[in-house]
Design a protein around this motif. Structure first.
Motif, PDB file in Angstrom:
ATOM      1  N   ARG A 205       3.476  -3.742   4.910  1.00  0.00           N
ATOM      2  CA  ARG A 205       3.212  -3.081   6.189  1.00  0.00           C
ATOM      3  C   ARG A 205       4.478  -2.412   6.722  1.00  0.00           C
ATOM      4  O   ARG A 205       4.441  -1.279   7.184  1.00  0.00           O
ATOM      5  N   ARG A 206       5.598  -3.123   6.624  1.00  0.00           N
ATOM      6  CA  ARG A 206       6.877  -2.526   7.062  1.00  0.00           C
ATOM      7  C   ARG A 206       7.224  -1.317   6.212  1.00  0.00           C
ATOM      8  O   ARG A 206       7.712  -0.309   6.706  1.00  0.00           O
ATOM      9  N   MET A 207       6.970  -1.437   4.896  1.00  0.00           N
ATOM     10  CA  MET A 207       7.289  -0.337   3.965  1.00  0.00           C
ATOM     11  C   MET A 207       6.572   0.953   4.338  1.00  0.00           C
ATOM     12  O   MET A 207       7.148   2.042   4.260  1.00  0.00           O
ATOM     13  N   VAL A 208       5.292   0.820   4.678  1.00  0.00           N
ATOM     14  CA  VAL A 208       4.494   2.037   4.882  1.00  0.00           C
ATOM     15  C   VAL A 208       4.530   2.516   6.339  1.00  0.00           C
ATOM     16  O   VAL A 208       4.096   3.630   6.632  1.00  0.00           O
ATOM     17  N   GLU A 209       5.106   1.669   7.216  1.00  0.00           N
ATOM     18  CA  GLU A 209       5.199   1.997   8.640  1.00  0.00           C
ATOM     19  C   GLU A 209       5.794   3.386   8.874  1.00  0.00           C
ATOM     20  O   GLU A 209       5.281   4.166   9.681  1.00  0.00           O
ATOM     21  N   ASP A 210       6.895   3.656   8.181  1.00  0.00           N
ATOM     22  CA  ASP A 210       7.621   4.911   8.419  1.00  0.00           C
ATOM     23  C   ASP A 210       7.169   6.036   7.502  1.00  0.00           C
ATOM     24  O   ASP A 210       7.785   7.111   7.477  1.00  0.00           O
TER      25      ASP A 210
END
Lengths: 229, 229
Positions: A205-210
């Motif tokens: 989730r953090r990876m694709v956040e940006d």
């Protein structure tokens, strides 16, 4: 390379020149096929003088591989800015540049064999893998990786190696396609693990956040959804 | 193994016995660490008699590796029945059985090194990879694979190898989880390529056609959709 025009070089300068000449030859053909005579001739010096600087072909090969390893490890370094997918894609481009420049030598080394399988060469190969691993973790913002993340990252690194080796064997697929594919493969392998592991799910989730809505991961996800329906 | 009770063996019988004893020792420890004396002692014969059958440790190692390679290649053979995912999972279980049985020897071989990197050993490792590749293509019903499919299958095989090697290094993840993960990884890597290639998309559709609605691929897809939302 100025052959014929002999000027006196210092010891270290001469060593560095020999390493450069050897690396070029070891990159372009299988190291088994490169002789000390050839290296001497390409460097414009006598065979005994080569042995003055390096006791044998293996030590010169190891020095050349050390330089190539440092070069490759440096290409993994990428600013911590912007979406992760775009960062990884830039690294993949530099990785394939390297593979392209050192094709036959890279193949011979990675496929192993009597001429290249010393414990020093194995340690150098491992050090490059470790450099890649450390860089990826730093971009993921992870300092103490759980076992499942370590496995995904390290096994993806070996996937990148084998993809490059298969590409070199005939170059039947454009390299730009494989650079993008490896970025997607990374996301896909993380996703497969994340489907069964909450820690990895949080990381994904953090990876694709940006990631931008029109970026490569969104494009892949859209295509996969279309494929599934 | 009956040590002490010496009976006369025929030449081929003795060779086969020595190979079996050597394979067991080469599997349990790094081949570097296994001596001819030890093999002789485990086989209940004298050191000179070992040399009578094998000129040196390398030839005995190669014979043992040949037997292990044949064994592993045989484990890839799976009936062409039922959903593909379940077939691949059964093969992965047998693969991890093999890796488990031959752990230290498998690691030493795959990580390369002076003692194990002869051209014969490399050819044997390649022959096992090729056997895996041929089996997978036959299950996919493909005889003339396009370059992109060849790449996915061969690079997944190397992913399976590196996953097994990482597992052996500490066994921090249950192997059953990794067996299932590799099946999912295969589907994920095919899907990534299929997202950008019509031939692979058609293959992927055929692959999942026979998958049960409550099978592993459906489970993975459901979880990925949940993760994405």
């Amino acid at each position: 390379m100025t052959i014929g025009v002999r000027r006196r070089m210092g010891v270290e300068e001469r060593r560095q020149q020999l390493i450069g000449v050897a690396l070029e030859l070891f990159s372009r053909r299988s190291p088994d096929e490169v002789s000390i005579d050839e290296i001497a001739s390409a460097a414009g010096i006598s065979r005994p003088l080569v042995y003055h600087y390096f006791p044998g072909k293996l030590s010169l090969y190891e020095a050349a591989l050390q330089r190539a390893s440092d070069d490759l490890a440096a290409r993994f370094v990428e600013p911590h800015e912007g979406p992760l997918g775009a960062r990884l894609l830039r690294v993949m481009r530099r990785y394939f540049d390297f593979v392209d420049e050192h094709g036959p030598g890279f193949s011979a080394l990675m496929r192993g064999g009597p001429a290249v399988g010393s414990s020093t060469t194995n340690a150098l190969v491992d050090s490059v893998r470790q450099a890649a691993y450390v860089q990826i973790l730093s971009h993921l913002g992870v300092t103490d990786p759980p076992a499942r993340l370590e496995l995904v990252v390290r096994s993806w690194i070996s996937l990148a190696e084998s993809t490059a080796l298969i590409w070199l064997d005939g170059r039947r697929i454009p390299r730009a396609e494989l650079e993008a594919q490896l970025v997607n493969d990374f996301a896909a392998l993380v996703a497969v693990s994340a489907a069964y592991d909450e820690q990895l799910a949080a990381l994904l989730r953090r990876m694709v956040e940006d990631e931008p809505a029109d970026g490569p991961f969104a494009d892949l996800a859209g295509r996969l959804v279309a494929l599934a329906s």
